[in-house]
Write an enzyme that holds these catalytic residues in place. Structure first.
Site, PDB file in Angstrom:
ATOM      1  N   ARG A  91       0.878  -1.275  -0.128  1.00  0.00           N
ATOM      2  CA  ARG A  91      -0.096  -0.121  -0.040  1.00  0.00           C
ATOM      3  C   ARG A  91       0.914   1.314   0.219  1.00  0.00           C
ATOM      4  O   ARG A  91       2.181   1.063   0.184  1.00  0.00           O
ATOM      5  CB  ARG A  91      -0.977  -0.127   1.374  1.00  0.00           C
ATOM      6  N   LYS A 109       2.021  -1.190   4.661  1.00  0.00           N
ATOM      7  CA  LYS A 109       1.406  -0.144   4.442  1.00  0.00           C
ATOM      8  C   LYS A 109       2.189   1.040   5.165  1.00  0.00           C
ATOM      9  O   LYS A 109       2.530   0.872   6.476  1.00  0.00           O
ATOM     10  CB  LYS A 109      -0.003   0.114   4.933  1.00  0.00           C
ATOM     11  N   HIS A 121       4.977 -14.793   4.781  1.00  0.00           N
ATOM     12  CA  HIS A 121       3.610 -15.224   4.470  1.00  0.00           C
ATOM     13  C   HIS A 121       2.649 -14.743   5.709  1.00  0.00           C
ATOM     14  O   HIS A 121       3.098 -14.771   6.939  1.00  0.00           O
ATOM     15  CB  HIS A 121       3.513 -16.732   4.432  1.00  0.00           C
ATOM     16  N   TYR A 145      -3.421   0.445  14.882  1.00  0.00           N
ATOM     17  CA  TYR A 145      -4.610   1.241  15.314  1.00  0.00           C
ATOM     18  C   TYR A 145      -5.232   1.313  16.706  1.00  0.00           C
ATOM     19  O   TYR A 145      -5.597   0.047  16.702  1.00  0.00           O
ATOM     20  CB  TYR A 145      -5.504   1.206  14.117  1.00  0.00           C
ATOM     21  N   ALA A 181       6.652 -17.286  19.639  1.00  0.00           N
ATOM     22  CA  ALA A 181       5.669 -17.603  19.058  1.00  0.00           C
ATOM     23  C   ALA A 181       4.355 -17.349  19.814  1.00  0.00           C
ATOM     24  O   ALA A 181       4.497 -17.584  21.114  1.00  0.00           O
ATOM     25  CB  ALA A 181       5.618 -18.930  18.375  1.00  0.00           C
ATOM     26  N   ARG A 198       2.734 -14.659  26.895  1.00  0.00           N
ATOM     27  CA  ARG A 198       1.705 -15.602  26.717  1.00  0.00           C
ATOM     28  C   ARG A 198       1.280 -16.102  28.193  1.00  0.00           C
ATOM     29  O   ARG A 198       2.264 -16.515  28.887  1.00  0.00           O
ATOM     30  CB  ARG A 198       1.920 -16.471  25.554  1.00  0.00           C
TER      31      ARG A 198
END
Length: 211
Positions: A91, A109, A121, A145, A181, A198
């Site tokens: 973008r 972006k 990926h 955001y 991860a 986590r």
């Protein structure tokens, strides 16, 4: 659309009747244009580039020896030797360095991606400054955001971003740092550190039977 001028300059068209090229687009010699390609606006494409099937490039600069497959690039720059796609969305306001990999279902972006970094990926990077030789694991998201404003993330050279990491902006990952991860990173990660964010796995024996 004057295809002849490009062919005379050493551009190769797989099917010249299935492409659209705006007047003013510049294409270097040795570049291959595959079918169903759209090159629009103030686009400049270097030498020995492959623009693959079903690619759209708008107002962008593509350096030499870039390979692009089934992707969209808008108002951005792609550095020499970089591979893009398949199914990458670049973008506006992105600057991508040399020998970068932007793989399948990657979206970037308003970001800077420095040399040698790999986003192979299923990754989203928005409003970020990304250093050299960084590896992004599958499923990484830059959470830029907060519902009201966009914030930037900084990732420094040689960091390793584990699969399914969420980087909640604004946040900084230091040089040579790792994220584990499945982590959601909300605080800065120092150089050479491993960030784990986590809950520890727990097992509920016979939970299904009791339920």
């Amino acid at each position: 659309m004057d295809v002849k001028k490009y062919k005379d300059n050493g551009v190769v068209f797989v099917d010249e009747n299935s492409v659209w090229i705006d007047d003013g687009v510049v294409i270097g010699k040795g570049t291959v244009i595959e079918p169903n390609v759209y090159l629009k606006g103030d686009t400049i494409i270097g030498e020995n580039v492959t623009v693959g099937f079903c690619t759209e490039i708008v107002n962008s600069k593509i350096d030499n020896n870039v390979s692009i497959k089934h992707s969209v690039i808008t108002d951005s720059e792609i550095g020499e030797g970089t591979t893009v796609g398949p199914f990458t969305y670049v973008r506006p306001n992105c600057k991508v360095g040399k020998n970068v990999k932007l793989g399948d279902f990657v979206e970037i972006k308003n970001s800077n991606i420095d040399d040698g970094t790999k986003l192979a990926h299923l990754t989203y990077v928005g409003d970020a400054d990304v250093g050299k030789n960084i590896n992004f694991g599958c499923g990484t998201v830059v959470v830029n955001y907060d519902g009201k404003s966009k914030h930037r993330t900084v990732i420094e050279d040689n960091a390793f971003i584990g699969c399914n990491t969420n980087l909640v902006s604004p946040v900084k990952v230091g040089k040579n740092a790792f994220t584990a991860a499945g982590s959601t990173i909300t605080e800065d990660v120092p150089e050479n550190a491993l960030a784990i964010a986590r809950e520890r796995q727990s097992i509920k024996e016979d939970w299904v039977i009791k339920r």
